[in-house]
Design a protein around this motif. Structure first.
Motif, PDB file in Angstrom:
ATOM      1  N   GLY A   1      52.906  68.040  57.596  1.00 28.22           N
ATOM      2  CA  GLY A   1      51.706  68.388  58.362  1.00 28.22           C
ATOM      3  C   GLY A   1      50.560  67.497  57.967  1.00 28.22           C
TER       4      GLY A   1
ATOM      5  N   TYR B   1      42.650  76.352  62.254  1.00 27.59           N
ATOM      6  CA  TYR B   1      43.064  76.541  60.854  1.00 27.59           C
ATOM      7  C   TYR B   1      41.867  77.051  60.053  1.00 27.59           C
TER       8      TYR B   1
ATOM      9  N   SER C   1      52.192  74.200  62.159  1.00 21.40           N
ATOM     10  CA  SER C   1      52.293  75.521  62.786  1.00 21.40           C
ATOM     11  C   SER C   1      51.171  76.467  62.372  1.00 21.40           C
ATOM     12  N   GLY C   2      50.424  76.131  61.303  1.00 25.61           N
ATOM     13  CA  GLY C   2      49.261  76.936  60.950  1.00 25.61           C
ATOM     14  C   GLY C   2      49.218  77.461  59.538  1.00 25.61           C
ATOM     15  N   GLU C   3      50.366  77.457  58.824  1.00 21.33           N
ATOM     16  CA  GLU C   3      50.378  78.007  57.469  1.00 21.33           C
ATOM     17  C   GLU C   3      49.702  77.057  56.490  1.00 21.33           C
TER      18      GLU C   3
ATOM     19  N   HIS D   1      45.096  75.861  68.362  1.00 24.06           N
ATOM     20  CA  HIS D   1      45.128  76.602  67.101  1.00 24.06           C
ATOM     21  C   HIS D   1      43.916  76.220  66.255  1.00 24.06           C
TER      22      HIS D   1
END
Length: 535
Positions: free
Chosen positions: A211, A194, A227-229, A192
């Motif tokens: 995180g 960011y 998770s990426g948010e 992923h």
């Protein structure tokens, strides 16, 4: 204590003076010791001997600047734990004179020097399993196993320098880069990316249970879910942010070029810790104290515990350092002394922590910053006139000092450029000589650097096409900076190139006598002679 500390004020605990140059990295040990590293090539450990006193020990083993430091907790391979320090490389005339290394210190002794990176090691971290993680200007992060003292993995995928690497609670790794992104890695693969920062991402810190936190040259602090948010984005500075840390209270401390360390709680800045220079690094102790590394060569500790706060004399010395600073009038948009309020303006509370006000006192303009915790105005020094006509804008902060111009000087192809500060009215040859001495460069470069400064310092230079990515500035990921390419065809006035570069030359042996236009620094000459004699 973590709960009650939320409403208490950070006060100076102590100032630790042991380095001769900028403190570039700080770290905290579980046993109360502190660690700092510096451009002076040393690492210092600080062992508490009282609530406000520490005893220092110097670890010497690096041959060039030390750029980062970390502490590895006890592990099966190293039951007593270790101190980790990362070094700058040094390349002259196409040859690597000093290789970048990760030094491993065990009980005060150098246990190993880990080699694998090709450019400066600028970030370090570790986990309880005995693995060490390093970030480098060579655009990679590496994984090291201390049981074998060898590399067991390399993470490649960023387009620019990797500034920070962080192990997560679930076993993943996050890296931060000058390419404006962070990346999540699992089993050696990027899973992923960011995206959110608008400039170089400089530092990462774990935010337990959620995180991680990041900060960067865009002046923002961001909280990310694994998770990426992006859960929170807060602009807290108009200048570069260099380092971020998370306190036991889940508050975030971020330090930067504006000479402060700011404390962020629930998205709001609740405290601003002033410093005499740029704050390169910040760390937190298990008790919740804040440790900072400053460009003035001093490591500082701030605490909310009144029992560990510095005495009045030490606070007076600290505040005097702050008050002795001089701020350029151009940096704050120009000052008309006749229109400034008097000291009565200090009777009114500031609108927020860190807010500044300029007043007229004794015929001079003085800058104050609002200290919301103690409900008072702190003196930050006086305002000086700018460079006058031809200045071309405000001052630029570099290494904790203000300059009218900061140039990028690219010495070797593919190596991040060195920065050179210049103020109007200075002798270009004197500035060039100091630059050469500071970076141990060949004396042959003197004329080229001096002529470059003289040519570009007192005029507005139109920037032309940026150099290739491999020549980029590791601070920003771009080619930026004022400069020129030499030797190369002369650029047209409307499209000057952007970086001063020098071709590699054969300097030794010389078949003719060499004359120097200006004498060098005696200590630099002596150091070089000693190096040659030892070879």
């Amino acid at each position: 204590m973590a709960d009650t500390a939320m409403g208490e004020v950070f006060k100076l605990r102590c100032e630790l003076a042991g380095h001769e140059q900028d403190v570039r990295g700080v770290a905290s040990c579980e046993d109360g010791r502190l660690v700092s590293c510096s451009r002076d090539t040393t690492v210092c450990t600080w062992t508490p001997t009282g609530s406000t006193t520490f005893e220092s020990a110097v670890l010497m083993g690096h041959e060039h600047f030390v750029s980062c430091v970390a502490v590895m907790p006890p592990s099966p391979s190293l039951p007593s734990g270790a101190i980790l320090s990362g070094g700058n490389d040094r390349t002259i005339s196409g040859q690597c004179v000093v290789a970048p290394v990760v030094n491993v210190w065990v009980e005060g002794n150098l246990a190993a020097s880990l080699k694998g990176h090709t450019l400066t090691v600028c970030g370090l971290s570790s986990d309880k399993a005995g693995r060490v993680y390093s970030a480098s200007w060579d655009k990679t992060a590496m994984v090291w196993d201390l049981s074998s003292m060898s590399s067991v993995g390399k993470l490649e995928g960023h387009e620019q320098a990797v500034w920070s690497v962080l192990p997560l609670e679930d076993g993943g790794l996050v890296t931060a880069s000058a390419d404006k992104t962070c990346k999540l890695w699992r089993d050696g693969k990027c899973v992923h990316t960011y995206v959110g920062h608008t400039d170089c991402v400089r530092s990462l810190a774990l935010f337990p249970g959620v995180g991680f936190v990041s900060c960067g040259n865009d002046g923002s602090v961001r909280l990310w879910a694994v998770s990426g948010e992006c859960l929170l984005a807060k602009q807290i500075s108009d200048n570069f942010l260099y380092c971020v840390a998370v306190l036991p209270t889940m508050e975030v401390a971020a330090s930067g070029e504006d000479k402060t360390c700011k404390i962020v709680r629930d998205g709001d800045v609740v405290a601003t810790l002033q410093h005499p220079g740029s704050v390169w690094s910040v760390a937190c102790t298990p008790e919740g104290d804040i440790v900072t590394g400053c460009a003035d060569g001093v490591t500082r500790v701030f605490t909310r515990d009144a029992g560990r706060a510095a005495d009045a004399e030490a606070v007076q010395v600290y505040e005097a350092r702050l008050a002795s600073q001089t701020t350029s009038s151009q940096q704050i948009g120009g000052v008309d002394l006749a229109t400034l309020p008097g000291e009565e303006a200090l009777l009114e509370a500031g609108k927020k922590d860190g807010a500044t006000i300029i007043i007229k006192k004794g015929g001079k303009a003085h800058v104050y910053s609002w200290n919301a915790g103690e409900h008072k105005w702190d003196a930050l020094g006086t305002v000086a006139d700018g460079p006058g006509e031809g200045g071309g804008g405000g001052k630029t902060l570099f290494n904790g000092k203000e300059y009218d111009k900061v140039f990028d000087i690219e010495i070797e192809e593919g190596v991040p450029p060195l920065k050179c500060g210049y103020n109007y009215g200075q002798n270009p040859y004197a500035v060039a000589q100091d630059f050469i001495s500071d970076h141990d460069l060949p004396q042959d470069f003197l004329t080229q650097i001096a002529e470059f400064i003289d040519k570009n310092a007192n005029q507005q230079v139109t920037l032309g096409q940026a150099p290739p990515p491999s020549h980029g500035d590791p601070l920003t990921g771009g080619g930026g900076g004022l400069g020129y390419s030499a030797p190369a065809p002369a650029p047209t006035p409307a499209a000057a190139a952007t970086t001063a570069t020098f071709e590699s030359e054969v300097h030794i042996p010389k078949s003719v006598m060499v004359f120097f236009e200006q004498g060098g620094k005696a200590e630099g000459v002596e150091r070089k002679l000693s190096e040659f004699n030892s070879q």
